[in-house]
Design an enzyme around this catalytic site. Structure first.
Site, mmCIF file in Angstrom:
data_model
loop_
_atom_site.group_PDB
_atom_site.id
_atom_site.type_symbol
_atom_site.label_atom_id
_atom_site.label_comp_id
_atom_site.label_asym_id
_atom_site.label_seq_id
_atom_site.Cartn_x
_atom_site.Cartn_y
_atom_site.Cartn_z
ATOM 1 N N ASP A 81 -78.743 26.275 41.680
ATOM 2 C CA ASP A 81 -79.975 25.990 40.250
ATOM 3 C C ASP A 81 -79.779 27.606 39.740
ATOM 4 O O ASP A 81 -79.107 28.302 41.166
ATOM 5 C CB ASP A 81 -81.111 26.448 41.346
ATOM 6 C CG ASP A 81 -82.463 25.969 39.897
ATOM 7 O OD1 ASP A 81 -82.372 25.396 39.815
ATOM 8 O OD2 ASP A 81 -82.778 27.289 39.702
ATOM 9 N N THR A 82 -79.467 27.823 38.540
ATOM 10 C CA THR A 82 -79.253 28.104 37.691
ATOM 11 C C THR A 82 -80.642 29.483 37.256
ATOM 12 O O THR A 82 -80.524 28.341 36.323
ATOM 13 C CB THR A 82 -77.705 28.214 36.561
ATOM 14 O OG1 THR A 82 -76.719 27.815 38.232
ATOM 15 C CG2 THR A 82 -77.437 29.747 36.302
#
Length: 197
Positions: free
Chosen positions: A71-72
Site C-alpha cells: 500500500d502506498t
C-alpha cells in the site's frame, strides 16, 4: 511456485512481472478508511497487513505460492493524501504539495509456506519528494494528461513527473509504487531467494 500480487495497481503489476513474468493478481477488498489520529507509517502497515490477511483467509489459497501485498500513500506534515475523490480534490492535493517536500510511504508484506512453517514479513520504505512551485495552469494541465484517479497524492512520477517534481531523495521505484530494493532485502531476510531464479 505461483506468485500472487495482492494489489490492483497496474504499476506494481508491471514492476513485479518484470521480475517473475506473469503473476496472479488478487485485489483484496479491505476498508481503507483512515483511523482518527493515525500516522502514515501505522496506516500503511495496517492496510498492507489487512490485504495479506484477506488473501490468506481465502479458501482457495494455494499451498505453493509467494504472496505480495502493498500500500502506498503520500504524506505531508503528517497528513495522509490518498487517492483523490474528484478533480477538484486532485487540484487541491497538488496545490498542497506545490513548492514543498513530502514523503511517499509504501508498506510491503510478503508471505509463503516454507515446509511446515508459514513465513510472513512486513517492512516499509519512505522516499522524500520535493515539488516545484506550481501555478494553477500547470496543475490543471497536468491533470488533463494523466489518469490521476487511482494515484496517491494525485500524481505519478513516471507520467510527466517532470512537470511537478524538483527532486527525489531515496527509492525511485517506491515513488512509482513498489520499492524494489526493500523487496529484494525482505526476500533475502526471509530465506526465499529461490523464487528469484
Amino acid at each position: 511456485m505461483k506468485i500472487i500480487l495482492g494489489s490492483g495497481s497496474p504499476r506494481r503489476k508491471n514492476i513485479i512481472e518484470g521480475i517473475f513474468g506473469t503473476v496472479q493478481v488478487i485485489s483484496p477488498s479491505v476498508d481503507e478508511k483512515l483511523n482518527d489520529d493515525e500516522m502514515p507509517d501505522n496506516y500503511t502497515e495496517r492496510i498492507t497487513n489487512l490485504k495479506m490477511d484477506r488473501i490468506i483467509s481465502c479458501e482457495n489459497f494455494p499451498e505453493e505460492c509467494f504472496i505480495i501485498t502493498s500500500d502506498t500513500i503520500v504524506s505531508i506534515n503528517g497528513k495522509i493524501l490518498g487517492k483523490p475523490c474528484s478533480e477538484e480534490d486532485a487540484v487541491s492535493m497538488l496545490h498542497m504539495l506545490s513548492g514543498r517536500e513530502h514523503f511517499v510511504v509504501t508498506g510491503l508484506c510478503i508471505a509463503f509456506r516454507n515446509g511446515d512453517e508459514f513465513v510472513r514479513i512486513y517492512d516499509s520504505e519512505k522516499t522524500s519528494v520535493e515539488f516545484m512551485n506550481l501555478d494553477d495552469n500547470t496543475v490543471r494541465g497536468y491533470l488533463e494528461i494523466v489518469d490521476y484517479g487511482d494515484k496517491a497524492g494525485s500524481y505519478a512520477i513516471q507520467e510527466h513527473g517532470e512537470m511537478l517534481v524538483k527532486s527525489v531523495s531515496g527509492s525511485m521505484t517506491n515513488v512509482i509504487g513498489f520499492p524494489l530494493r526493500l523487496f529484494f532485502r525482505m526476500v533475502k531476510q526471509a530465506g526465499a531467494e529461490k523464487i528469484l531464479y
